[in-house]
Write a protein that holds these residues in place. Structure first.
Motif, PDB file in Angstrom:
ATOM      1  N   ARG A  10     -44.345  46.076  69.786  1.00 47.08           N
ATOM      2  CA  ARG A  10     -45.466  45.995  70.362  1.00 47.08           C
ATOM      3  C   ARG A  10     -46.728  46.198  69.303  1.00 47.08           C
ATOM      4  NH1 ARG A  10     -43.147  49.053  74.430  1.00 47.08           N
ATOM      5  NH2 ARG A  10     -45.006  50.334  74.622  1.00 47.08           N
ATOM      6  N   LEU A  11     -46.748  47.174  68.617  1.00 45.47           N
ATOM      7  CA  LEU A  11     -47.617  47.409  67.504  1.00 45.47           C
ATOM      8  C   LEU A  11     -47.804  46.115  66.707  1.00 45.47           C
ATOM      9  CD1 LEU A  11     -49.566  49.771  66.780  1.00 45.47           C
ATOM     10  CD2 LEU A  11     -47.938  50.396  65.393  1.00 45.47           C
ATOM     11  N   TYR A  12     -46.596  45.843  66.091  1.00 46.33           N
ATOM     12  CA  TYR A  12     -46.448  44.668  65.279  1.00 46.33           C
ATOM     13  C   TYR A  12     -47.141  43.629  65.690  1.00 46.33           C
ATOM     14  CZ  TYR A  12     -44.923  41.109  61.876  1.00 46.33           C
ATOM     15  OH  TYR A  12     -44.941  39.831  61.313  1.00 46.33           O
ATOM     16  N   ASP A  13     -46.718  43.344  67.038  1.00 45.42           N
ATOM     17  CA  ASP A  13     -47.331  41.939  67.881  1.00 45.42           C
ATOM     18  C   ASP A  13     -49.049  42.253  68.217  1.00 45.42           C
ATOM     19  OD1 ASP A  13     -44.809  40.895  67.988  1.00 45.42           O
ATOM     20  OD2 ASP A  13     -44.540  41.623  70.217  1.00 45.42           O
ATOM     21  N   LEU A  14     -49.399  43.374  68.285  1.00 49.86           N
ATOM     22  CA  LEU A  14     -50.746  43.511  68.534  1.00 49.86           C
ATOM     23  C   LEU A  14     -51.601  43.493  67.200  1.00 49.86           C
ATOM     24  CD1 LEU A  14     -53.081  44.761  70.502  1.00 49.86           C
ATOM     25  CD2 LEU A  14     -52.238  46.825  69.831  1.00 49.86           C
ATOM     26  N   LEU A  15     -51.046  44.092  65.950  1.00 44.11           N
ATOM     27  CA  LEU A  15     -51.932  44.179  65.037  1.00 44.11           C
ATOM     28  C   LEU A  15     -51.318  43.364  63.756  1.00 44.11           C
ATOM     29  CD1 LEU A  15     -52.249  48.304  64.566  1.00 44.11           C
ATOM     30  CD2 LEU A  15     -53.844  46.398  65.741  1.00 44.11           C
ATOM     31  N   ALA A  16     -50.437  42.752  63.873  1.00 45.97           N
ATOM     32  CA  ALA A  16     -50.008  42.052  62.447  1.00 45.97           C
ATOM     33  C   ALA A  16     -50.966  40.853  62.049  1.00 45.97           C
ATOM     34  CB  ALA A  16     -48.605  41.318  62.601  1.00 45.97           C
ATOM     35  N   PRO A  17     -51.493  40.022  62.916  1.00 42.56           N
ATOM     36  CA  PRO A  17     -52.427  39.100  62.634  1.00 42.56           C
ATOM     37  C   PRO A  17     -53.777  39.660  61.771  1.00 42.56           C
ATOM     38  CG  PRO A  17     -51.808  38.638  64.791  1.00 42.56           C
ATOM     39  CD  PRO A  17     -51.475  40.051  64.511  1.00 42.56           C
ATOM     40  N   LEU A  71     -47.009  42.769  54.432  1.00 40.35           N
ATOM     41  CA  LEU A  71     -47.178  43.391  55.883  1.00 40.35           C
ATOM     42  C   LEU A  71     -45.865  44.154  56.344  1.00 40.35           C
ATOM     43  CD1 LEU A  71     -48.828  43.292  58.572  1.00 40.35           C
ATOM     44  CD2 LEU A  71     -47.649  41.174  58.993  1.00 40.35           C
ATOM     45  N   VAL A  72     -44.758  43.809  55.820  1.00 42.96           N
ATOM     46  CA  VAL A  72     -43.370  44.249  56.295  1.00 42.96           C
ATOM     47  C   VAL A  72     -43.311  45.457  55.660  1.00 42.96           C
ATOM     48  CG1 VAL A  72     -41.111  44.287  55.944  1.00 42.96           C
ATOM     49  CG2 VAL A  72     -42.128  42.255  56.512  1.00 42.96           C
ATOM     50  N   GLU A  73     -43.913  45.826  54.259  1.00 45.25           N
ATOM     51  CA  GLU A  73     -44.177  47.162  53.691  1.00 45.25           C
ATOM     52  C   GLU A  73     -44.986  48.052  54.607  1.00 45.25           C
ATOM     53  OE1 GLU A  73     -44.954  46.962  49.377  1.00 45.25           O
ATOM     54  OE2 GLU A  73     -43.371  45.300  49.282  1.00 45.25           O
ATOM     55  N   VAL A  74     -45.956  47.545  54.886  1.00 51.34           N
ATOM     56  CA  VAL A  74     -47.109  48.253  55.752  1.00 51.34           C
ATOM     57  C   VAL A  74     -46.110  48.848  57.028  1.00 51.34           C
ATOM     58  CG1 VAL A  74     -49.031  48.356  57.277  1.00 51.34           C
ATOM     59  CG2 VAL A  74     -49.067  47.312  54.901  1.00 51.34           C
ATOM     60  N   PHE A  75     -45.485  47.857  57.883  1.00 54.25           N
ATOM     61  CA  PHE A  75     -44.905  48.278  58.938  1.00 54.25           C
ATOM     62  C   PHE A  75     -43.626  49.265  58.839  1.00 54.25           C
ATOM     63  CE2 PHE A  75     -47.679  45.621  60.984  1.00 54.25           C
ATOM     64  CZ  PHE A  75     -47.946  46.131  62.272  1.00 54.25           C
ATOM     65  N   THR A  76     -42.948  49.307  57.472  1.00 53.41           N
ATOM     66  CA  THR A  76     -42.043  50.115  57.381  1.00 53.41           C
ATOM     67  C   THR A  76     -42.470  51.401  56.818  1.00 53.41           C
ATOM     68  OG1 THR A  76     -40.487  48.258  56.278  1.00 53.41           O
ATOM     69  CG2 THR A  76     -40.226  50.646  55.778  1.00 53.41           C
ATOM     70  N   GLY A  77     -43.679  51.430  56.351  1.00 53.45           N
ATOM     71  CA  GLY A  77     -44.187  52.687  56.301  1.00 53.45           C
ATOM     72  C   GLY A  77     -44.764  53.326  57.452  1.00 53.45           C
ATOM     73  N   ILE A  78     -45.343  52.763  58.271  1.00 52.50           N
ATOM     74  CA  ILE A  78     -45.758  53.188  59.681  1.00 52.50           C
ATOM     75  C   ILE A  78     -44.529  53.829  60.351  1.00 52.50           C
ATOM     76  CG2 ILE A  78     -46.351  52.578  61.992  1.00 52.50           C
ATOM     77  CD1 ILE A  78     -48.319  50.529  60.462  1.00 52.50           C
TER      78      ILE A  78
END
Length: 105
Positions: free
Chosen positions: A44-51, A71-78
């Motif tokens: 849900r965080l990805y859907d909200l903030l990815a764009p 972007l994938v690396e950012v979310f992996t870090g999150i």
């Protein structure tokens, strides 16, 4: 504009880091859930903030050409760092800091 229609007791929006126009969920709430291992909250965080984050990564020379991978690396870090997140009204800033750090590499 008619200022008389506005009463002095109009409630203010709830505090938090919601992204206007996208969802009622607060980024802070999602980060706390991610910290406890919720893959659904991460989605849900990805859907909200990815764009938004993808657009930011595309503006930085270090990540412009590989923004989707960054972007994938950012979310992996999150996902990895969420347990260290301190809950509060600065969830969006916390995510943006990680995005800027990745864009600076």
């Amino acid at each position: 504009m008619n200022h008389a229609a506005r009463t002095p007791h109009t409630p203010l929006p709830a505090p938090g880091c919601a992204v206007p126009g996208r969802t009622a969920e607060h980024i802070d709430d999602l980060l706390v859930q991610v910290a406890y291992g919720s893959e659904d909250a991460l989605g849900r965080l990805y859907d909200l903030l990815a764009p938004i984050l993808l657009a930011l990564l595309r503006t930085r020379p270090a990540t412009a050409d590989d923004a989707p991978d960054a972007l994938v690396e950012v979310f992996t870090g999150i996902w990895r760092d969420a347990p260290a997140y301190t809950p509060g009204p600065n969830g969006l800033e916390w995510v943006l800091d990680r995005t800027r750090e990745r864009a600076a590499v």
